[in-house]
Scaffold this motif. Structure first.
Motif, PDB file in Angstrom:
ATOM      1  N   LYS A   1       0.826  -1.209   0.000  1.00  0.00           N
ATOM      2  CA  LYS A   1       0.000   0.000   0.000  1.00  0.00           C
ATOM      3  C   LYS A   1       0.858   1.257   0.000  1.00  0.00           C
ATOM      4  CE  LYS A   1      -4.184  -1.802   2.128  1.00  0.00           C
ATOM      5  NZ  LYS A   1      -5.082  -1.737   3.294  1.00  0.00           N
TER       6      LYS A   1
ATOM      7  N   HIS B   1       3.898   1.526  -1.223  1.00  0.00           N
ATOM      8  CA  HIS B   1       4.517   1.629  -2.544  1.00  0.00           C
ATOM      9  C   HIS B   1       3.526   2.171  -3.565  1.00  0.00           C
ATOM     10  CE1 HIS B   1       5.966   0.119  -6.480  1.00  0.00           C
ATOM     11  NE2 HIS B   1       7.124   0.557  -6.003  1.00  0.00           N
ATOM     12  N   GLN B   2       2.281   1.706  -3.508  1.00  0.00           N
ATOM     13  CA  GLN B   2       1.264   2.190  -4.438  1.00  0.00           C
ATOM     14  C   GLN B   2       0.993   3.676  -4.234  1.00  0.00           C
ATOM     15  OE1 GLN B   2      -1.968  -0.511  -3.675  1.00  0.00           O
ATOM     16  NE2 GLN B   2      -1.284  -1.987  -5.212  1.00  0.00           N
TER      17      GLN B   2
ATOM     18  N   SER C   1       5.415   1.144 -11.759  1.00  0.00           N
ATOM     19  CA  SER C   1       5.523   0.228 -10.624  1.00  0.00           C
ATOM     20  C   SER C   1       6.953  -0.228 -10.355  1.00  0.00           C
ATOM     21  CB  SER C   1       4.625  -0.990 -10.827  1.00  0.00           C
ATOM     22  OG  SER C   1       5.038  -1.701 -11.972  1.00  0.00           O
TER      23      SER C   1
END
Length: 111
Positions: A45, A47-48, A94
């Motif tokens: 979460k 990282h997102q 990403s």
């Protein structure tokens, strides 16, 4: 050939004894969840959120170790990164591992 009284009594077993055998397995799964699964979900979460907050001008490091400055953020999950003067590459959002320096958002011009 004959069963001793101790074995004869132990063979009867109750219904609660069957459930008590599952308690250690349930505890193992609970420990695995709190020590492994939950921290990993929290990291994902974060990282997102970091990837979603990328802006033009941010200094980043990719998972491959490439350091560069974001020059364009595209809507299709890609960013354009300048790794040297006039050398730009396209990178999947990403794969950004770390943001080294954030730029402040530009303020709207006052009318």
């Amino acid at each position: 050939m004959f069963a001793t009284p101790a074995y004869a009594q132990a063979a009867g077993g109750s219904a609660a004894g069957g459930f008590a055998g599952f308690i250690p397995i349930i505890l193992i799964f609970a420990i695995m969840y709190f020590l492994m699964i939950r921290p990993q979900q929290k990291k994902i979460k974060q990282h997102q959120a970091m990837v979603a907050a990328l802006r033009r001008g941010d200094q980043i490091v990719t998972q491959g170790g490439v350091i560069g400055k974001v020059t364009k953020v595209k809507e299709d999950g890609e960013i354009e990164v300048e790794i040297a003067p006039e050398v730009k590459i396209r990178v999947v959002k990403s794969t950004v591992a770390q943001v080294l320096s954030k730029t402040e958002p530009a303020e709207a011009p006052k009318a």
